[in-house]
Structure formats: structure tokens, C-alpha cells
Design a protein around this motif. Structure first.
Motif, PDB file in Angstrom:
ATOM      1  N   ILE A   5       0.867  -1.177   0.000  1.00 38.52           N
ATOM      2  CA  ILE A   5       0.000   0.000   0.000  1.00 38.52           C
ATOM      3  C   ILE A   5       0.902   1.224   0.000  1.00 38.52           C
ATOM      4  O   ILE A   5       1.708   1.403   0.907  1.00 38.52           O
ATOM      5  CB  ILE A   5      -0.951   0.001   1.210  1.00 38.52           C
ATOM      6  CG1 ILE A   5      -1.877  -1.220   1.126  1.00 38.52           C
ATOM      7  CG2 ILE A   5      -1.733   1.298   1.280  1.00 38.52           C
ATOM      8  CD1 ILE A   5      -2.811  -1.385   2.293  1.00 38.52           C
ATOM      9  N   GLN A   6       0.763   2.029  -1.025  1.00 41.63           N
ATOM     10  CA  GLN A   6       1.595   3.219  -1.162  1.00 41.63           C
ATOM     11  C   GLN A   6       0.986   4.384  -0.394  1.00 41.63           C
ATOM     12  O   GLN A   6      -0.229   4.512  -0.306  1.00 41.63           O
ATOM     13  CB  GLN A   6       1.732   3.595  -2.634  1.00 41.63           C
ATOM     14  CG  GLN A   6       2.422   2.535  -3.447  1.00 41.63           C
ATOM     15  CD  GLN A   6       2.329   2.800  -4.931  1.00 41.63           C
ATOM     16  OE1 GLN A   6       1.393   3.404  -5.406  1.00 41.63           O
ATOM     17  NE2 GLN A   6       3.324   2.334  -5.662  1.00 41.63           N
ATOM     18  N   GLN A   7       1.865   5.213   0.130  1.00 47.34           N
ATOM     19  CA  GLN A   7       1.378   6.411   0.793  1.00 47.34           C
ATOM     20  C   GLN A   7       0.884   7.389  -0.250  1.00 47.34           C
ATOM     21  O   GLN A   7       1.292   7.347  -1.407  1.00 47.34           O
ATOM     22  CB  GLN A   7       2.447   7.013   1.692  1.00 47.34           C
ATOM     23  CG  GLN A   7       3.712   7.423   0.999  1.00 47.34           C
ATOM     24  CD  GLN A   7       4.784   7.733   2.016  1.00 47.34           C
ATOM     25  OE1 GLN A   7       5.506   6.844   2.437  1.00 47.34           O
ATOM     26  NE2 GLN A   7       4.900   8.990   2.409  1.00 47.34           N
ATOM     27  N   ARG A   8      -0.003   8.285   0.173  1.00 49.41           N
ATOM     28  CA  ARG A   8      -0.626   9.213  -0.768  1.00 49.41           C
ATOM     29  C   ARG A   8      -0.023  10.606  -0.732  1.00 49.41           C
ATOM     30  O   ARG A   8      -0.349  11.443  -1.563  1.00 49.41           O
ATOM     31  CB  ARG A   8      -2.119   9.304  -0.480  1.00 49.41           C
ATOM     32  CG  ARG A   8      -2.811   7.990  -0.746  1.00 49.41           C
ATOM     33  CD  ARG A   8      -4.280   8.128  -0.638  1.00 49.41           C
ATOM     34  NE  ARG A   8      -4.931   6.894  -1.073  1.00 49.41           N
ATOM     35  CZ  ARG A   8      -6.220   6.779  -1.203  1.00 49.41           C
ATOM     36  NH1 ARG A   8      -7.010   7.795  -0.939  1.00 49.41           N
ATOM     37  NH2 ARG A   8      -6.735   5.630  -1.590  1.00 49.41           N
ATOM     38  N   ASP A  12       2.055  10.547   5.038  1.00 50.13           N
ATOM     39  CA  ASP A  12       1.161   9.498   5.543  1.00 50.13           C
ATOM     40  C   ASP A  12       1.738   8.088   5.470  1.00 50.13           C
ATOM     41  O   ASP A  12       0.997   7.115   5.379  1.00 50.13           O
ATOM     42  CB  ASP A  12      -0.196   9.558   4.842  1.00 50.13           C
ATOM     43  CG  ASP A  12      -0.131   9.131   3.390  1.00 50.13           C
ATOM     44  OD1 ASP A  12       0.734   9.634   2.661  1.00 50.13           O
ATOM     45  OD2 ASP A  12      -0.954   8.283   2.987  1.00 50.13           O
ATOM     46  N   CYS A  13       3.050   7.965   5.582  1.00 47.31           N
ATOM     47  CA  CYS A  13       3.665   6.637   5.572  1.00 47.31           C
ATOM     48  C   CYS A  13       3.132   5.776   6.715  1.00 47.31           C
ATOM     49  O   CYS A  13       2.962   4.563   6.560  1.00 47.31           O
ATOM     50  CB  CYS A  13       5.189   6.728   5.629  1.00 47.31           C
ATOM     51  SG  CYS A  13       5.844   7.624   7.040  1.00 47.31           S
ATOM     52  N   ALA A  16      -0.235   4.224   5.708  1.00 48.32           N
ATOM     53  CA  ALA A  16      -0.042   3.143   4.729  1.00 48.32           C
ATOM     54  C   ALA A  16       0.547   1.900   5.406  1.00 48.32           C
ATOM     55  O   ALA A  16       0.100   0.778   5.147  1.00 48.32           O
ATOM     56  CB  ALA A  16       0.860   3.608   3.588  1.00 48.32           C
ATOM     57  N   THR A  26      -6.238  -2.131   0.304  1.00 47.17           N
ATOM     58  CA  THR A  26      -6.023  -0.774  -0.193  1.00 47.17           C
ATOM     59  C   THR A  26      -5.948   0.198   0.975  1.00 47.17           C
ATOM     60  O   THR A  26      -6.427  -0.088   2.075  1.00 47.17           O
ATOM     61  CB  THR A  26      -7.163  -0.294  -1.135  1.00 47.17           C
ATOM     62  OG1 THR A  26      -8.357  -0.129  -0.368  1.00 47.17           O
ATOM     63  CG2 THR A  26      -7.394  -1.272  -2.276  1.00 47.17           C
ATOM     64  N   TRP A  27      -5.396   1.356   0.714  1.00 46.51           N
ATOM     65  CA  TRP A  27      -5.289   2.432   1.705  1.00 46.51           C
ATOM     66  C   TRP A  27      -6.679   2.818   2.196  1.00 46.51           C
ATOM     67  O   TRP A  27      -6.916   3.006   3.383  1.00 46.51           O
ATOM     68  CB  TRP A  27      -4.581   3.616   1.039  1.00 46.51           C
ATOM     69  CG  TRP A  27      -4.197   4.749   1.916  1.00 46.51           C
ATOM     70  CD1 TRP A  27      -2.983   4.945   2.511  1.00 46.51           C
ATOM     71  CD2 TRP A  27      -4.990   5.874   2.281  1.00 46.51           C
ATOM     72  NE1 TRP A  27      -2.973   6.113   3.226  1.00 46.51           N
ATOM     73  CE2 TRP A  27      -4.211   6.706   3.099  1.00 46.51           C
ATOM     74  CE3 TRP A  27      -6.285   6.266   2.008  1.00 46.51           C
ATOM     75  CZ2 TRP A  27      -4.679   7.898   3.632  1.00 46.51           C
ATOM     76  CZ3 TRP A  27      -6.768   7.449   2.541  1.00 46.51           C
ATOM     77  CH2 TRP A  27      -5.956   8.248   3.349  1.00 46.51           C
ATOM     78  N   PRO A 109       6.067   2.025   2.042  1.00 48.38           N
ATOM     79  CA  PRO A 109       5.016   2.757   1.333  1.00 48.38           C
ATOM     80  C   PRO A 109       5.528   3.648   0.194  1.00 48.38           C
ATOM     81  O   PRO A 109       4.756   4.102  -0.630  1.00 48.38           O
ATOM     82  CB  PRO A 109       4.364   3.617   2.419  1.00 48.38           C
ATOM     83  CG  PRO A 109       4.675   2.929   3.694  1.00 48.38           C
ATOM     84  CD  PRO A 109       6.025   2.288   3.480  1.00 48.38           C
ATOM     85  N   HIS A 113       6.216   4.075  -5.961  1.00 48.56           N
ATOM     86  CA  HIS A 113       5.396   5.287  -5.958  1.00 48.56           C
ATOM     87  C   HIS A 113       5.565   6.058  -7.253  1.00 48.56           C
ATOM     88  O   HIS A 113       6.616   6.021  -7.889  1.00 48.56           O
ATOM     89  CB  HIS A 113       5.767   6.175  -4.761  1.00 48.56           C
ATOM     90  CG  HIS A 113       4.705   7.149  -4.406  1.00 48.56           C
ATOM     91  ND1 HIS A 113       4.591   8.357  -5.013  1.00 48.56           N
ATOM     92  CD2 HIS A 113       3.689   7.067  -3.522  1.00 48.56           C
ATOM     93  CE1 HIS A 113       3.553   8.999  -4.506  1.00 48.56           C
ATOM     94  NE2 HIS A 113       3.001   8.222  -3.598  1.00 48.56           N
TER      95      HIS A 113
END
Length: 140
Positions: A5-8, A12-13, A16, A26-27, A109, A113
Motif C-alpha cells: 500500500i503506497q502512501q498518498r 502518511d507513511c 499506509a 487498499t489504503w 510505502p 510510488h
């Protein structure tokens, strides 16, 4: 099985990493856009406990451990145990970053990316660990 799950955002690591530890696909299985906005405004998360609770972990599911000194000992103690690991950031000088450790592999995370300038961790031995959140269970 863990899903990456990647940070957005750059902040926000933790969200995630917690989502991965909770076994989410999913996030957005656990977090909202309002959560993201709060984390962006505060430039990260200082206290993981309320976020862990929101993701379904009780206070008896995990233990927070601060790491001082010998990194090799911390690496040995982590082998085979699930954990959230707070470490020095590769992308923000003087900053912190959080990854998920499934007992065998780092799930960062940042990995894959869209921002190709972000570096990510691949090996436990490369982390400079400051804090670990150890989980009691071996699986989410």
C-alpha cells in the motif's frame, strides 16, 4: 499475504504501513480523505496508538519499543515477527519514515510510488531504527 500500500502524500507513511499491518488490500479500506488531510496538516503522526485502534488493533495486540544502540540486535529480534518500524527517512533529511515488516520482508510505502524521485528501503539491514511497534500475532 501482504499487499503493498503506497502512501498518498509525503506525510502518511504511518497510515499506509498500518493498513498493510492490518491486512488491508487498499489504503482506503481503513482511511478516509479527512484522515489524509489531518496527517498532511500535522506533517505526520506523533502518536500511532489511536490510528492503530482505528485499524482494528487493541492495545494488547502490540507493544512499542524504542531502539537505542545496537541496530544488529534490533534486526535479530525482528526476524520472524511482524512490526511497524520507524526509521530515518531516505527522502527527508532529518525526518522519520515508517515501513511495515512482515517478519521476512520490508514493505515500504514509498516503493513503486509515482514520484520516481522517492527512494525506498529494500533490506532490513539498511534501516536506522528508532522505534518498533511489535505485533503479538504472526499474521494480520
Amino acid at each position: 499475504m501482504t499487499t503493498l500500500i503506497q502512501q498518498r502524500s509525503p506525510n502518511d507513511c504511518v497510515l499506509a504501513a498500518i493498513a498493510m499491518a492490518a491486512g488491508c488490500a487498499t489504503w482506503s479500506d481503513v482511511w478516509t480523505d479527512d484522515d489524509l488531510q489531518k496527517v498532511i496538516e500535522s506533517k505526520g503522526i506523533a502518536n500511532e496508538a489511536p490510528w492503530l485502534e482505528r485499524a482494528g488493533f487493541s492495545k494488547t495486540d502490540w507493544r512499542q519499543v524504542h531502539v537505542y544502540g545496537d541496530q544488529r540486535l534490533a534486526h535479530c529480534l525482528l526476524w520472524g515477527r511482524r512490526a511497524l518500524i520507524c526509521c530515518s527517512s531516505l527522502n527527508n533529511d532529518g525526518g522519520s519514515h515508517m515501513v511495515y515488516w512482515d517478519g521476512e520482508r520490508i514493505w515500504d510505502p514509498h516503493e513503486g510510488h509515482w514520484d520516481q524521485n522517492w527512494q525506498y528501503f529494500r533490506h532490513l539491514s539498511t534501516l536506522l531504527i528508532s522505534e518498533v511497534i511489535l505485533f503479538r500475532s504472526a499474521t494480520p
